[in-house]
Design a protein around this motif. Structure first.
Motif, PDB file in Angstrom:
ATOM      1  N   SER A  61      37.170  41.750  26.966  1.00 46.85           N
ATOM      2  CA  SER A  61      37.458  42.547  28.379  1.00 46.85           C
ATOM      3  C   SER A  61      38.533  41.594  28.923  1.00 46.85           C
ATOM      4  N   LEU A  62      39.497  42.087  29.920  1.00 46.63           N
ATOM      5  CA  LEU A  62      40.186  41.445  30.754  1.00 46.63           C
ATOM      6  C   LEU A  62      40.302  41.773  31.963  1.00 46.63           C
ATOM      7  N   LEU A  63      40.205  41.315  32.995  1.00 46.30           N
ATOM      8  CA  LEU A  63      40.079  41.814  34.536  1.00 46.30           C
ATOM      9  C   LEU A  63      41.159  40.791  35.253  1.00 46.30           C
ATOM     10  N   ILE A  64      41.734  41.569  36.123  1.00 43.35           N
ATOM     11  CA  ILE A  64      42.570  40.697  37.057  1.00 43.35           C
ATOM     12  C   ILE A  64      41.935  41.244  38.600  1.00 43.35           C
ATOM     13  N   VAL A  65      41.293  40.220  39.209  1.00 45.06           N
ATOM     14  CA  VAL A  65      40.545  40.425  40.249  1.00 45.06           C
ATOM     15  C   VAL A  65      41.205  39.563  41.635  1.00 45.06           C
ATOM     16  N   ASP A  66      40.897  40.270  42.674  1.00 45.03           N
ATOM     17  CA  ASP A  66      41.174  39.333  43.854  1.00 45.03           C
ATOM     18  C   ASP A  66      39.970  38.945  44.597  1.00 45.03           C
ATOM     19  N   PHE A  67      39.534  37.663  44.726  1.00 41.57           N
ATOM     20  CA  PHE A  67      38.360  37.317  45.459  1.00 41.57           C
ATOM     21  C   PHE A  67      38.895  36.085  46.391  1.00 41.57           C
ATOM     22  N   PRO A  68      37.976  35.931  47.377  1.00 37.82           N
ATOM     23  CA  PRO A  68      38.416  34.541  48.506  1.00 37.82           C
ATOM     24  C   PRO A  68      38.303  33.445  47.651  1.00 37.82           C
ATOM     25  N   SER A  69      37.484  33.475  46.709  1.00 39.94           N
ATOM     26  CA  SER A  69      37.139  32.152  46.099  1.00 39.94           C
ATOM     27  C   SER A  69      36.836  32.195  44.555  1.00 39.94           C
ATOM     28  N   GLU A  70      36.944  31.155  43.662  1.00 39.98           N
ATOM     29  CA  GLU A  70      36.441  31.305  42.489  1.00 39.98           C
ATOM     30  C   GLU A  70      34.954  31.591  42.304  1.00 39.98           C
ATOM     31  N   ALA A  71      33.984  30.885  43.207  1.00 45.87           N
ATOM     32  CA  ALA A  71      32.739  31.252  43.186  1.00 45.87           C
ATOM     33  C   ALA A  71      32.345  32.777  43.239  1.00 45.87           C
ATOM     34  N   GLU A  72      33.218  33.583  44.134  1.00 42.58           N
ATOM     35  CA  GLU A  72      32.934  34.806  44.232  1.00 42.58           C
ATOM     36  C   GLU A  72      33.292  35.559  43.109  1.00 42.58           C
ATOM     37  N   ALA A  73      34.597  35.359  42.532  1.00 39.35           N
ATOM     38  CA  ALA A  73      34.882  35.668  41.094  1.00 39.35           C
ATOM     39  C   ALA A  73      33.709  35.660  40.052  1.00 39.35           C
ATOM     40  N   ARG A  74      33.455  34.568  40.077  1.00 42.07           N
ATOM     41  CA  ARG A  74      32.075  34.016  38.996  1.00 42.07           C
ATOM     42  C   ARG A  74      31.019  35.020  39.244  1.00 42.07           C
ATOM     43  N   THR A  75      30.704  35.131  40.337  1.00 45.96           N
ATOM     44  CA  THR A  75      29.352  35.909  40.538  1.00 45.96           C
ATOM     45  C   THR A  75      29.896  37.528  40.414  1.00 45.96           C
ATOM     46  N   PHE A  76      30.790  38.004  40.680  1.00 45.54           N
ATOM     47  CA  PHE A  76      31.390  39.087  40.163  1.00 45.54           C
ATOM     48  C   PHE A  76      31.149  39.376  38.499  1.00 45.54           C
ATOM     49  N   ALA A  77      31.979  38.541  37.937  1.00 49.80           N
ATOM     50  CA  ALA A  77      31.575  38.382  36.429  1.00 49.80           C
ATOM     51  C   ALA A  77      30.345  38.437  35.976  1.00 49.80           C
ATOM     52  N   GLU A  78      29.446  37.383  36.543  1.00 52.23           N
ATOM     53  CA  GLU A  78      27.982  37.277  36.118  1.00 52.23           C
ATOM     54  C   GLU A  78      27.300  38.496  36.456  1.00 52.23           C
ATOM     55  N   ASN A  79      27.692  39.268  37.436  1.00 52.58           N
ATOM     56  CA  ASN A  79      26.756  40.575  37.842  1.00 52.58           C
ATOM     57  C   ASN A  79      27.161  41.702  36.933  1.00 52.58           C
ATOM     58  N   ASP A  80      28.152  41.585  36.256  1.00 49.73           N
ATOM     59  CA  ASP A  80      28.627  42.665  35.264  1.00 49.73           C
ATOM     60  C   ASP A  80      27.519  43.062  34.380  1.00 49.73           C
ATOM     61  N   PRO A  81      27.198  44.276  34.360  1.00 54.41           N
ATOM     62  CA  PRO A  81      26.271  44.530  33.209  1.00 54.41           C
ATOM     63  C   PRO A  81      26.493  44.165  31.782  1.00 54.41           C
ATOM     64  N   TYR A  82      27.837  44.098  31.386  1.00 56.91           N
ATOM     65  CA  TYR A  82      27.921  43.528  29.968  1.00 56.91           C
ATOM     66  C   TYR A  82      27.630  42.150  29.921  1.00 56.91           C
ATOM     67  N   ALA A  83      27.819  41.261  30.943  1.00 58.91           N
ATOM     68  CA  ALA A  83      27.489  39.806  30.976  1.00 58.91           C
ATOM     69  C   ALA A  83      25.920  39.973  30.918  1.00 58.91           C
ATOM     70  N   LYS A  84      25.288  40.465  31.765  1.00 60.55           N
ATOM     71  CA  LYS A  84      23.875  40.560  31.949  1.00 60.55           C
ATOM     72  C   LYS A  84      23.020  41.090  30.601  1.00 60.55           C
ATOM     73  N   ALA A  85      23.753  42.032  30.087  1.00 58.26           N
ATOM     74  CA  ALA A  85      23.240  42.458  28.588  1.00 58.26           C
ATOM     75  C   ALA A  85      23.556  41.451  27.437  1.00 58.26           C
ATOM     76  N   GLY A  86      24.264  40.356  27.712  1.00 55.41           N
ATOM     77  CA  GLY A  86      24.643  39.223  26.719  1.00 55.41           C
ATOM     78  C   GLY A  86      25.692  39.684  25.721  1.00 55.41           C
ATOM     79  N   LEU A  87      26.643  40.321  26.145  1.00 51.09           N
ATOM     80  CA  LEU A  87      27.638  40.954  25.214  1.00 51.09           C
ATOM     81  C   LEU A  87      28.884  39.853  25.102  1.00 51.09           C
ATOM     82  N   PHE A  88      28.874  39.142  26.019  1.00 54.63           N
ATOM     83  CA  PHE A  88      30.019  38.025  25.681  1.00 54.63           C
ATOM     84  C   PHE A  88      29.692  36.843  25.193  1.00 54.63           C
TER      85      PHE A  88
END
Length: 96
Positions: free
Chosen positions: A51-78
Motif C-alpha cells: 500500500s501507498l498512502l499520502i496523508v496530511d497530519f500535524p505530526s509524524e506521531a499522528e501519521a504513525r498512529t493512523f498507520a498503526e490503527n489501519d486494520p491491515y496493520a492490526k491484522a499483521g498484513l505488513f
C-alpha cells in the motif's frame, strides 16, 4: 505536514489482504480529511502486494498512529511500513 506511508505485504498475504479489505476501506473513510491519495502496489500479475498512502497530519506521531490503527496493520498484513515526511513538488492539489 505531508507524509508518505509505504507498506509491503507479508509473503503470500493476498488472502489476508482480501479478508481485511472491507474494514481497511471503512477505516480510510473515517480518515478522509487526512488522505490525499492512496492505493495498492501491484505485482506482475496485478495482485495487490502493498500500500501507498499520502496523508496530511500535524505530526509524524499522528501519521504513525493512523498507520498503526489501519486494520491491515492490526491484522499483521505488513512485513514493513515506512513513514516519511514529504513535499509535493509537481502538480500539487489545489490548496497545498
Amino acid at each position: 505536514m505531508l507524509f508518505v506511508i509505504q507498506c509491503e505485504d507479508i509473503p503470500n498475504g493476498l488472502e489476508l489482504r482480501q479478508a481485511t479489505r472491507p474494514a481497511h476501506l471503512d477505516y480510510l473513510k473515517t480518515q478522509d480529511a487526512h488522505i490525499l491519495g492512496a492505493g495498492p502496489f501491484l505485482d506482475a500479475e496485478e495482485k495487490m502486494v502493498g500500500s501507498l498512502l499520502i496523508v496530511d497530519f500535524p505530526s509524524e506521531a499522528e501519521a504513525r498512529t493512523f498507520a498503526e490503527n489501519d486494520p491491515y496493520a492490526k491484522a499483521g498484513l505488513f512485513a514493513s511500513t515506512s513513514i516519511r515526511r514529504w513535499r509535493w513538488g509537481i502538480k500539487p492539489p489545489a490548496g497545498l
